[in-house]
Design an enzyme around this catalytic site. Structure first.
Site, PDB file in Angstrom:
ATOM      1  N   GLU A  60      17.237  68.772  18.923  1.00 45.54           N
ATOM      2  CA  GLU A  60      18.015  69.318  20.044  1.00 45.54           C
ATOM      3  C   GLU A  60      17.934  70.842  20.041  1.00 45.54           C
ATOM      4  OE1 GLU A  60      19.391  67.636  22.454  1.00 45.54           O
ATOM      5  OE2 GLU A  60      19.902  65.655  21.687  1.00 45.54           O
ATOM      6  N   HIS A  74      21.459  59.625  28.891  1.00 45.53           N
ATOM      7  CA  HIS A  74      21.136  58.266  29.338  1.00 45.53           C
ATOM      8  C   HIS A  74      21.986  57.866  30.542  1.00 45.53           C
ATOM      9  CE1 HIS A  74      18.934  58.098  25.584  1.00 45.53           C
ATOM     10  NE2 HIS A  74      20.036  58.496  24.977  1.00 45.53           N
ATOM     11  N   ASP A 100      16.054  67.864  25.576  1.00 47.08           N
ATOM     12  CA  ASP A 100      16.596  66.749  24.810  1.00 47.08           C
ATOM     13  C   ASP A 100      15.817  66.640  23.508  1.00 47.08           C
ATOM     14  OD1 ASP A 100      18.378  64.710  24.263  1.00 47.08           O
ATOM     15  OD2 ASP A 100      17.254  63.180  25.345  1.00 47.08           O
ATOM     16  N   GLY A 101      16.516  66.162  22.494  1.00 49.17           N
ATOM     17  CA  GLY A 101      15.900  65.879  21.212  1.00 49.17           C
ATOM     18  C   GLY A 101      16.117  64.411  20.902  1.00 49.17           C
TER      19      GLY A 101
END
Length: 157
Positions: free
Chosen positions: A47, A123, A9-10
């Protein structure tokens, strides 16, 4: 070949702004986490860099399953867009491809591996993606003096 799972993840606080990436490498029941923060960058660059760093960490050709919440990354790899952008001199429909420096590095890094990409909702229920998000946001929120400089982005902006 070894079967490796990679979660990435970024994150970016502002876009552009301070950014970071988080990575979990999983092999044979063991996991290793990586993260790093940058003073000024973009979410898409983080990312991409997460995937690059993860692939470059592999010491031999592997069967890799990559999990990412970035449609930008997953679609560009899975649908062959990035390969076409490189063949066309980093041009895409509608103009110039963004982040050609990182796309070139990613394409080179994935070359020795068999790579399949899986998009996961960010999320949400994927605990490892959520952990990568935590690693990335924590890295981005680090002491500004200790954050790295995204030199290519700095030259572009």
């Amino acid at each position: 070949m070894k079967d490796v799972l990679i979660y990435t993840d970024g994150a970016c606080s502002g876009n552009p702004g301070p950014g970071g990436f988080g990575i979990i490498l999983s092999y044979a029941g063991r996991e290793k986490e990586f993260s790093c923060g940058f003073r000024k960058t973009t979410n898409n660059r983080m990312e991409l860099l997460a995937v690059i760093i993860a692939l470059e960490a592999l010491k031999e050709p592997c069967n890799v399953t990559l999990y990412s919440d970035s449609k930008y990354v997953v679609d560009a790899i899975r649908l062959g867009w990035a390969e076409n952008w490189r063949k066309n001199g980093w041009k895409r429909k509608g103009g110039q491809a963004l982040n050609p420096d990182l796309w070139a590095r990613l394409l080179d890094a994935k070359e020795p591996h068999t790579l399949s990409c899986v998009w996961v909702k960010g999320h949400a229920e994927n605990a490892k993606n959520n952990r990568c998000d935590e690693l990335a946001t924590t890295a981005a929120a680090g002491d500004p003096a200790s954050l790295l400089i995204d030199e290519v982005y700095e030259k572009m902006s």
